[in-house]
Design a protein around this motif. Structure first.
Motif, mmCIF file in Angstrom:
data_model
loop_
_atom_site.group_PDB
_atom_site.id
_atom_site.type_symbol
_atom_site.label_atom_id
_atom_site.label_comp_id
_atom_site.label_asym_id
_atom_site.label_seq_id
_atom_site.Cartn_x
_atom_site.Cartn_y
_atom_site.Cartn_z
ATOM 1 N N SER A 1 3.120 -17.970 -4.345
ATOM 2 C CA SER A 1 3.763 -16.954 -5.181
ATOM 3 C C SER A 1 2.994 -15.640 -5.164
ATOM 4 N N ILE A 2 1.694 -15.713 -4.883
ATOM 5 C CA ILE A 2 0.862 -14.515 -4.831
ATOM 6 C C ILE A 2 0.957 -13.821 -3.476
ATOM 7 N N SER A 3 1.248 -14.585 -2.440
ATOM 8 C CA SER A 3 1.179 -14.048 -1.079
ATOM 9 C C SER A 3 2.092 -12.840 -0.880
ATOM 10 N N THR A 4 3.305 -12.867 -1.460
ATOM 11 C CA THR A 4 4.231 -11.742 -1.308
ATOM 12 C C THR A 4 3.656 -10.488 -1.951
ATOM 13 N N LEU A 5 3.082 -10.636 -3.154
ATOM 14 C CA LEU A 5 2.469 -9.507 -3.843
ATOM 15 C C LEU A 5 1.329 -8.920 -3.016
ATOM 16 N N ILE A 6 0.470 -9.784 -2.504
ATOM 17 C CA ILE A 6 -0.675 -9.329 -1.706
ATOM 18 C C ILE A 6 -0.198 -8.600 -0.454
ATOM 19 N N GLU A 7 0.822 -9.135 0.198
ATOM 20 C CA GLU A 7 1.331 -8.512 1.413
ATOM 21 C C GLU A 7 1.910 -7.130 1.120
ATOM 22 N N ARG A 8 2.619 -6.990 0.009
ATOM 23 C CA ARG A 8 3.173 -5.680 -0.353
ATOM 24 C C ARG A 8 2.069 -4.670 -0.646
ATOM 25 N N MET A 9 1.038 -5.119 -1.349
ATOM 26 C CA MET A 9 -0.075 -4.220 -1.642
ATOM 27 C C MET A 9 -0.811 -3.836 -0.366
ATOM 28 N N ARG A 10 -0.889 -4.761 0.580
ATOM 29 C CA ARG A 10 -1.517 -4.444 1.869
ATOM 30 C C ARG A 10 -0.685 -3.408 2.626
ATOM 31 N N ARG A 11 0.641 -3.590 2.643
ATOM 32 C CA ARG A 11 1.512 -2.637 3.341
ATOM 33 C C ARG A 11 1.472 -1.257 2.688
ATOM 34 N N ASP A 12 1.235 -1.236 1.369
ATOM 35 C CA ASP A 12 1.151 0.044 0.662
ATOM 36 C C ASP A 12 -0.214 0.706 0.805
ATOM 37 N N GLY A 13 -1.103 0.074 1.551
ATOM 38 C CA GLY A 13 -2.399 0.674 1.835
ATOM 39 C C GLY A 13 -3.402 0.575 0.708
ATOM 40 N N LEU A 14 -3.191 -0.359 -0.249
ATOM 41 C CA LEU A 14 -4.102 -0.486 -1.388
ATOM 42 C C LEU A 14 -5.246 -1.454 -1.117
ATOM 43 N N ILE A 15 -5.025 -2.438 -0.254
ATOM 44 C CA ILE A 15 -6.045 -3.452 0.022
ATOM 45 C C ILE A 15 -6.051 -3.785 1.511
ATOM 46 N N TYR A 16 -7.173 -4.379 1.950
ATOM 47 C CA TYR A 16 -7.291 -4.937 3.286
ATOM 48 C C TYR A 16 -7.428 -6.449 3.151
ATOM 49 N N ARG A 17 -6.932 -7.147 4.158
ATOM 50 C CA ARG A 17 -7.126 -8.597 4.213
ATOM 51 C C ARG A 17 -7.892 -8.897 5.495
ATOM 52 N N ILE B 1 -10.244 -6.917 0.131
ATOM 53 C CA ILE B 1 -11.107 -5.832 -0.331
ATOM 54 C C ILE B 1 -10.243 -4.598 -0.559
ATOM 55 N N LEU B 2 -10.731 -3.697 -1.381
ATOM 56 C CA LEU B 2 -9.984 -2.480 -1.676
ATOM 57 C C LEU B 2 -10.106 -1.487 -0.526
ATOM 58 N N SER B 3 -9.004 -0.827 -0.224
ATOM 59 C CA SER B 3 -9.048 0.302 0.694
ATOM 60 C C SER B 3 -9.544 1.520 -0.081
ATOM 61 N N ASP B 4 -9.844 2.594 0.629
ATOM 62 C CA ASP B 4 -10.239 3.827 -0.049
ATOM 63 C C ASP B 4 -9.131 4.285 -1.000
ATOM 64 N N ARG B 5 -7.895 4.152 -0.548
ATOM 65 C CA ARG B 5 -6.762 4.556 -1.384
ATOM 66 C C ARG B 5 -6.683 3.694 -2.638
ATOM 67 N N GLY B 6 -6.884 2.389 -2.487
ATOM 68 C CA GLY B 6 -6.834 1.499 -3.639
ATOM 69 C C GLY B 6 -7.934 1.785 -4.634
ATOM 70 N N ARG B 7 -9.138 2.072 -4.117
ATOM 71 C CA ARG B 7 -10.278 2.368 -5.002
ATOM 72 C C ARG B 7 -10.064 3.693 -5.740
ATOM 73 N N GLU B 8 -9.558 4.688 -5.021
ATOM 74 C CA GLU B 8 -9.296 5.987 -5.651
ATOM 75 C C GLU B 8 -8.210 5.871 -6.716
ATOM 76 N N LEU B 9 -7.186 5.068 -6.437
ATOM 77 C CA LEU B 9 -6.110 4.877 -7.408
ATOM 78 C C LEU B 9 -6.631 4.195 -8.664
ATOM 79 N N LEU B 10 -7.458 3.171 -8.485
ATOM 80 C CA LEU B 10 -8.024 2.477 -9.637
ATOM 81 C C LEU B 10 -8.895 3.411 -10.458
ATOM 82 N N ASP B 11 -9.670 4.249 -9.796
ATOM 83 C CA ASP B 11 -10.505 5.218 -10.512
ATOM 84 C C ASP B 11 -9.647 6.186 -11.323
ATOM 85 N N ARG B 12 -8.520 6.636 -10.757
ATOM 86 C CA ARG B 12 -7.632 7.559 -11.460
ATOM 87 C C ARG B 12 -7.051 6.914 -12.718
#
Length: 221
Positions: free
Chosen positions: A125-141, A154-165
């Motif tokens: 059930s988590i795999s679809t969510l993770i794949e979407r976040m990966r395609r959106d450039g938020l995380i790397y697998r 792990i977080l991509s630069d974009r994911g880390r910057e978004l979390l900081d914001r």
């Protein structure tokens, strides 16, 4: 338990700046629907009959049942309120939680199983969510060099910057959300929620429900 829904977010209709949060909070009416992320339209008032019905506790429910029922109701209200907060960043509460988990896991990241366990969900059930976040450039697998069956998130630069914001205004807004609780109340709430989270994690490992006619001590709180 978190409901893994990722509704389409129309960023053009979300709150445009941080300063509008107070206005949204003052105008918000708790959602009456049992669907997550549903917001009651401002200006639509519930009837007096509905209000009286909602305010009457079920006398047949035990203290435990009433507490869980209230917790479920509050969770729906909370998700409705936070929907506008996270929508400013094109996020959902679930995606925010996943970004936090991966960031807090350190440089080595975490596995998809760890995310699933934390959210009390199956890996499938988590795999679809993770794949979407990966395609959106938020995380790397990434695949572990010594064990290709093991993959780390792990977080991509974009994911880390978004979390900081998000976190630049998150603390202030959460203080506003709990403004009617003093420091002792908030400390007690955190303690209770921490114990509940640990209890739910243990319960989920052996989700065996007792049939009503086999239960004992049904009148206990």
């Amino acid at each position: 338990m978190l409901i893994l829904e990722e509704p389409h977010l129309d960023t053009a209709s979300t709150l445009g700046d941080v300063g509008q949060w107070e206005t949204a909070m003052s105008e918000y009416h708790p959602p009456q629907s049992d669907r997550p992320h549903s917001l009651q339209l401002v200006g639509v008032q519930e009837s007096e009959a509905d209000h009286e019905l909602d305010s009457q506790p079920n006398p047949s429910m035990t203290t435990s049942a009433r507490a869980v029922d209230l917790l479920l109701r509050v969770s729906h209200q909370l998700r409705g309120i936070l929907a506008s907060h996270f929508a400013e960043f094109d996020l959902t509460d679930v995606r925010y939680s996943v970004l936090q988990m991966i960031r807090n896991a350190g440089d080595g990241g975490c596995s998809q199983k760890q995310v699933a366990d934390e959210l009390l969900q199956s890996e499938s059930s988590i795999s679809t969510l993770i794949e979407r976040m990966r395609r959106d450039g938020l995380i790397y697998r990434l695949t572990a060099p010594r064990d290709r069956r093991r993959k780390s998130l792990i977080l991509s630069d974009r994911g880390r910057e978004l979390l900081d914001r998000v976190e630049e205004c998150h603390e202030t807004r959460m203080q506003q959300l709990l403004a009617n609780l003093d420091a002792n109340d908030r400390g007690h709430l955190e303690s209770v929620m921490t114990r509940m989270a640990a209890s739910f994690t243990e319960f989920s490992k052996q989700p065996v429900w007792t049939a009503p006619n086999e239960s004992t001590g049904t009148n206990a709180a």
